[in-house]
Design a protein around this motif. Sequence first.
Motif, short mmCIF file in Angstrom:
data_model
loop_
_atom_site.label_atom_id
_atom_site.label_comp_id
_atom_site.label_asym_id
_atom_site.label_seq_id
_atom_site.Cartn_x
_atom_site.Cartn_y
_atom_site.Cartn_z
N GLN A 6 12.54 40.15 -26.81
CA GLN A 6 11.96 39.29 -27.84
C GLN A 6 12.65 37.93 -27.87
O GLN A 6 13.68 37.72 -27.24
N ALA A 7 12.06 37.01 -28.62
CA ALA A 7 12.62 35.67 -28.75
C ALA A 7 14.06 35.75 -29.25
O ALA A 7 14.40 36.59 -30.07
N GLY A 8 14.90 34.85 -28.74
CA GLY A 8 16.32 34.87 -29.06
C GLY A 8 17.16 35.12 -27.84
O GLY A 8 18.35 34.81 -27.81
N HIS A 10 17.72 34.10 -23.94
CA HIS A 10 17.40 32.98 -23.06
C HIS A 10 16.38 33.43 -22.02
O HIS A 10 16.46 34.54 -21.48
N GLY A 131 21.87 36.64 -25.31
CA GLY A 131 21.59 35.75 -26.43
C GLY A 131 20.96 34.47 -25.94
O GLY A 131 20.45 34.39 -24.82
N PRO A 132 21.02 33.41 -26.75
CA PRO A 132 20.39 32.14 -26.37
C PRO A 132 21.12 31.39 -25.26
O PRO A 132 20.57 30.46 -24.67
N THR A 267 18.89 45.51 -25.87
CA THR A 267 17.71 45.11 -26.65
C THR A 267 16.79 46.30 -26.84
O THR A 267 16.75 47.22 -26.00
#
Length: 313
Positions: A6-8, A10, A131-132, A267
């Motif tokens: 999901q978004a979040g 990279h 993470g990002p 995740t």
Amino acid sequence: MEHIEQAGIHSGDSACMIPTKTVSSSCLDTIRSWTTKLAKRINVCGLMNCQYAITASGEVFLLEANPRASRTIPFVSKAIGHPLAKYASLVMSGKSLHELCFTKEVIPQHVSIKEAVLPFEKFQGCDVLLGPEMRSTGEVMGIDSAFANAFAKAQIAAGQKLPLSGTLFLSLNDLTKPQLATIARAFLELGFRIVSTSGTAHVLELEGIPVERVLKMHEGRPHAGDMIANGQIQLMVITSSGDTLDQKDGRKLRRMALAYKIPIITTVAGALASAEAIQSLKCSTLKMIALQDFFDVKETRSNKNLQSASSFL
């Protein structure tokens, strides 16, 4: 191309697939419309890379648009059977898409998965959480007629050796705990035994899911780290809480698992995809198929035009 995480996470660290699996047709229509309008509005000739986010309610957001190629161009080209970088260079040199016989979006019948290669074991003390901030140093590709097989191939290529049986250590933070029962049941159906620390185990027990409790690193012994050292854990699914205790105990546990070469999934989406891949590996044997065999010979028509068009480059 749909990201599995999901978004979040990279984009360079996220696994992704072609064609999409969970994106609705209405969202895809919006993405196609916005991308085309944007490219025409800013007068792009060549390649443009756009990233979108879709909320749980189906609302689409444009995150960024870059009038250039991205790292995924080689992957997409292999997935659809068309050399996009070459097409772009020819279009920028004056050729039209009609001359290149490339005027329609290609939606393949097979599934292609891009997975990131992560170098965590080469950096002492580095945490394995995604993470990002981009961590990957390379990419691999898995391709098959079914998603589960393609994902399994991508994991094998990336060095993630998914076990077919054994014990799963499951520890989810409060944000991802609503998905806990779904993940646990998926692995129980595959024959895995589940062990968890107190917080996760309590939620599983309320759901009536069999689980064995294990102590956290600071709670005494034997703890989860001892189980890793004794070869009693074959797979780990961990989502970090990010608090001070996790930065100490959690990081130490994850690094220990890395040292003992135990696959770690960080995740929810990755855990569910891995469960599908393990089920596929248990039920069938993966077949190695040449990339060219996924495409009809007719699809190479445009490449003949490219040979004559390339003479002036």
